[in-house]
Design an enzyme around this catalytic site. Sequence first.
Site, mmCIF file in Angstrom:
data_model
loop_
_atom_site.group_PDB
_atom_site.id
_atom_site.type_symbol
_atom_site.label_atom_id
_atom_site.label_comp_id
_atom_site.label_asym_id
_atom_site.label_seq_id
_atom_site.Cartn_x
_atom_site.Cartn_y
_atom_site.Cartn_z
ATOM 1 N N ASP A 30 -9.196 -33.638 14.409
ATOM 2 C CA ASP A 30 -8.244 -34.306 13.508
ATOM 3 C C ASP A 30 -8.576 -35.794 13.452
ATOM 4 O O ASP A 30 -8.976 -36.386 14.455
ATOM 5 C CB ASP A 30 -6.799 -34.105 13.995
ATOM 6 N N THR A 121 -3.678 -24.533 1.514
ATOM 7 C CA THR A 121 -3.237 -23.975 0.231
ATOM 8 C C THR A 121 -3.757 -24.880 -0.876
ATOM 9 O O THR A 121 -3.396 -26.061 -0.940
ATOM 10 C CB THR A 121 -1.698 -23.907 0.190
ATOM 11 N N ASN A 210 4.158 -17.478 -2.350
ATOM 12 C CA ASN A 210 5.196 -18.467 -2.041
ATOM 13 C C ASN A 210 6.151 -18.662 -3.207
ATOM 14 O O ASN A 210 7.356 -18.829 -3.019
ATOM 15 C CB ASN A 210 4.556 -19.802 -1.646
ATOM 16 N N GLY A 255 22.405 -19.604 0.590
ATOM 17 C CA GLY A 255 22.623 -20.798 1.415
ATOM 18 C C GLY A 255 22.328 -22.060 0.642
ATOM 19 O O GLY A 255 22.611 -22.144 -0.557
ATOM 20 N N CYS A 262 6.011 -26.156 2.253
ATOM 21 C CA CYS A 262 5.239 -25.203 1.432
ATOM 22 C C CYS A 262 5.913 -24.818 0.116
ATOM 23 O O CYS A 262 5.361 -25.077 -0.954
ATOM 24 C CB CYS A 262 4.938 -23.957 2.250
ATOM 25 N N LYS A 322 14.265 -25.224 8.667
ATOM 26 C CA LYS A 322 14.704 -23.915 9.149
ATOM 27 C C LYS A 322 14.679 -23.927 10.661
ATOM 28 O O LYS A 322 14.172 -24.885 11.264
ATOM 29 C CB LYS A 322 13.835 -22.803 8.595
#
Length: 466
Positions: A30, A121, A210, A255, A262, A322
């Site tokens: 990285d 992606t 997605n 909700g 994403c 989440k």
Amino acid sequence: MKVSVLGTGYVGLVTGVCLAEIGHKVICMDLNESKIEMLRRGNPPIYEHGLKELIDSNMKAGRLEFIGEPEHAVKNSSIIIIAVGTPPKVNGEADMSQVDSAAADIGRFMNNYKLIVIKSTVPVGTADRVVSIIKANNRSNSESKFDVISNPEFLREGSAINDTFNGDRIVIGSRSKRAAAKIRKLYEPLKIPYFVTNPESAEMIKYSSNSFLATKISFINEIANLCERVGADVNDVACGMGLDKRIGRSFLNAGIGYGGSCFPKDVSSLIKIGENAGYELKILKQVIDVNRIQRIRPIAILEGLLQELKGRDIALLGLSFKAGTDDVREAPSLYIIENLLNQGANIRVYDPEAMENVRNIFGDSIAYCSNPYEAAKGCEAVVLLTEWPEFRELNFKKIRAAMKGRLIIDGRNYLDMTKLLKIGFEYFPIGISLPKAKNEKAPRQILSKKAPGLVLNRLKTAQLPI
Ligand code: NAD
């Protein structure tokens, strides 16, 4: 096999660690030096259940190393996985600068045959784009020295390790049989079914998956909003729908909408891919619109109940987009905090993992509390934003005693309604029209002045189902 992973974010780090766990020799690289420093000391820069233990054991076994130089990573591996970020640009398009720079590094330092695997992606056509960049940067300019394949990632934050070991499918987009065979060998120990296609289709599979999941979420949220008006319970509606195998129960939880790094960016990016190809993706535009309204639904409820939010004390439980992650990218909590701050409310927050990430955004403008009870102290309303399992186990009598008011807004339909109503809370879930009291013709409702059209069903203990 000798593998390098470029990018040690949520995807690259988990992928690298899991590949080491199944026996490969992995270099995680990285450009962010502080991340590499932390990882070398065995500290993952992100929260993901079980990750630290796997890092420790694989480093000890000599299968996993962390470095900051692309040259070493490229030269010392035969498979190079690109797992860098593809964040959204302001216009919704994917920002490809990290992928481009990783591809340029591969071209620059390639010393023999490499299989390059695009796990990020990326828009359709990226596999070919990466081929061009590698060629342009490769001094020897030899065409036979590498293959580029598309291998989109489907892991979910919060269950990333389990998803990597037990995924539903591995999608491989390749024009070369040799490359497809090599990547199958890499993943062989996982025993996960493969689907092999061309790179364009593989790239579309990721965005379409997605976008479909985001569509399911916005769909059930629209149904939830209608349920509130017609006396239905969206949880039951979702269960009844989900029993149909063609529909399925998952991703039908009403909700405060979807967030994360994403869904929001991938839906926007697919719309942009459509525009560039001269095709308007109308459904997906509506999916975004529905989500935009839904994610600040608790604000509309608060406005309906308290009218004026200036000077009100509000507790927010859960900040990550989440449960199971510290990731707050595009989390509904950020929009809710911003809106409440703009209205002059005093905000007290608690999250088991994501507090630091929120502090980096909002600094001292909100109060960070060491537990949910402290967050609830003196508040008129508690708003649940993330479905962390520990929130279901709270001592709600203690929460009630700590609060000034007695409103609970459950943005995830996660708490035990019956218990809360018995304790004396006024409880507001999403998409559940609550039963009438004995002598009432209809549930008592509040019409929000600030959010015209919003109907709130005010609950009383007497309205509890028998
Ligand atoms: P991230 O932002 O957490 O991590 C990206 C990492 O890449 C950063 O650590 C950054 O420093 C590093 N980086 C940037 N340029 C680099 C370079 N040239 N060389 C080496 N490292 C470099 O991103 P993420 O969440 O892990 O996502 C990575 C990709 O995977 C994205 O395209 C994303 O859409 C996709 N994806 C993410 C998830 C998820 O749940 N997060 C799931 C599936 C797919």
